[in-house]
Scaffold this motif. Structure first.
Motif, PDB file in Angstrom:
ATOM      1  N   LEU A 117      60.491  49.404  76.749  1.00  0.00           N
ATOM      2  CA  LEU A 117      60.892  50.790  77.080  1.00  0.00           C
ATOM      3  C   LEU A 117      61.157  50.951  78.569  1.00  0.00           C
ATOM      4  O   LEU A 117      61.697  51.981  78.988  1.00  0.00           O
ATOM      5  CB  LEU A 117      59.795  51.756  76.634  1.00  0.00           C
ATOM      6  CG  LEU A 117      59.445  51.738  75.132  1.00  0.00           C
ATOM      7  CD1 LEU A 117      58.337  52.743  74.824  1.00  0.00           C
ATOM      8  CD2 LEU A 117      60.676  52.027  74.281  1.00  0.00           C
ATOM      9  N   ARG A 122      59.298  56.889  75.960  1.00  0.00           N
ATOM     10  CA  ARG A 122      60.570  56.255  76.323  1.00  0.00           C
ATOM     11  C   ARG A 122      61.143  56.894  77.589  1.00  0.00           C
ATOM     12  O   ARG A 122      61.594  56.200  78.492  1.00  0.00           O
ATOM     13  CB  ARG A 122      61.545  56.369  75.147  1.00  0.00           C
ATOM     14  CG  ARG A 122      62.896  55.758  75.417  1.00  0.00           C
ATOM     15  CD  ARG A 122      63.829  55.827  74.221  1.00  0.00           C
ATOM     16  NE  ARG A 122      63.641  54.700  73.324  1.00  0.00           N
ATOM     17  CZ  ARG A 122      63.210  54.775  72.076  1.00  0.00           C
ATOM     18  NH1 ARG A 122      62.966  55.942  71.521  1.00  0.00           N
ATOM     19  NH2 ARG A 122      63.069  53.681  71.338  1.00  0.00           N
ATOM     20  N   ARG A 151      61.520  55.003  81.115  1.00  0.00           N
ATOM     21  CA  ARG A 151      62.843  54.851  81.722  1.00  0.00           C
ATOM     22  C   ARG A 151      62.830  55.320  83.184  1.00  0.00           C
ATOM     23  O   ARG A 151      63.455  54.690  84.047  1.00  0.00           O
ATOM     24  CB  ARG A 151      63.890  55.626  80.915  1.00  0.00           C
ATOM     25  CG  ARG A 151      65.271  55.615  81.521  1.00  0.00           C
ATOM     26  CD  ARG A 151      66.308  56.134  80.560  1.00  0.00           C
ATOM     27  NE  ARG A 151      66.714  55.087  79.634  1.00  0.00           N
ATOM     28  CZ  ARG A 151      67.751  54.269  79.847  1.00  0.00           C
ATOM     29  NH1 ARG A 151      68.481  54.383  80.936  1.00  0.00           N
ATOM     30  NH2 ARG A 151      68.057  53.335  78.983  1.00  0.00           N
TER      31      ARG A 151
END
Ligand code: MF3
Ligand code: CO
Length: 246
Positions: free
Chosen positions: A245, A14, A18
């Protein structure tokens, strides 16, 4: 075997994911006629490092850059260079980041200045094809349900899907099982389970599906010279449905 990730691993994917999507948001603001893809590459490298992550592509099979920057008829793996972007170009920017040994992978294709309605329609179709693929990334479906959702939509819109490059599992490695083609019949391949993480990445050609590889050994271009568009997200298959994600 398709790896199943635990909570700790998912947090790292994640984080890496990001960082890739934030990189693209930053680059989107900088895209304009006159900027070079090498300048974009430098911006991405500095940002990823500043976030405490590593560019995932640099050094991968000797790939020389942080980004893949694929302009117009380039499909994937365009290498950043000193060539300037021009008004009306489209540029696919693919970025991967590694955070604490886990990877995220993301691509968007952006217009440079104003583009024609025909080109907008191509971009929207590829974007929508990705969304339709993501919707099929649910527990109980099979891998090729994603493939079919993407391919059938693209072909219905009158475009073609690249065969030679596919989506993939992502996590501990940049490329893991399974391969996720962007075409073909539904109902085939492994069953999807909670904790799998996939990079789903349609490549959509305006004209024919055939490709050529340039002499640099990397860059795939359309054989007919027409435009190609690429979108990619890293997606977690969760009990509650797909979670993007990136
Ligand atoms: N997102 C591309 C892929 O999944 C990244 C290519 S990595 C490179 O294949 F280093 F080979 F460019
Ligand atoms: Co990928």
């Amino acid at each position: 075997m398709i790896p199943i990730k635990n909570k700790r691993e998912i947090e790292k994917i994640r984080k890496a994911s990001r960082i890739t999507s934030e990189t693209l948001l930053l680059l989107e603001k900088r895209i304009c006629p006159g900027i070079t893809t090498l300048e974009l590459d430098k911006i991405a490298f500095d940002f990823i490092k500043r976030k405490g992550a590593e560019p995932a592509f640099k050094g991968y099979r000797n790939y020389p850059a942080t980004l893949c920057t694929s302009v117009n008829g380039e499909i994937v793996h365009g290498i950043p260079s000193s060539v300037k972007l021009k008004e009306g170009d489209i540029i696919g920017i693919d970025v991967g980041a590694g955070f604490d040994h886990y990877y995220g992978d993301c691509t968007r294709t952006f217009p440079v200045g104003a583009i024609s309605p025909e080109v907008s329609r191509l971009l929207e179709t590829a974007r929508e094809a990705l969304n339709l693929g993501i919707k099929k990334a649910v527990v109980g479906n099979r891998v090729s349900d994603i493939s079919h959702a993407i391919g059938s939509y693209v072909e219905k819109k009158g475009y073609s899907v690249v065969r030679e490059f596919v989506g993939h599992g992502v996590g501990r490695e940049l490329h893991e099982e399974p391969e996720i083609p962007n075409f073909g019949p539904p109902g085939q391949g492994s069953f999807l389970k909670s904790g799998m993480v996939f990079a789903i990445e349609p490549m959509v050609n305006m004209g024919r599906k055939e490709i050529k590889i340039l002499k640099n050994g990397w860059t795939a271009v359309t054989s007919d010279g027409k435009l190609s568009v690429h979108f990619e997200d890293t997606v977690l298959i969760d009990e509650d449905g797909p979670e993007v994600l990136t």
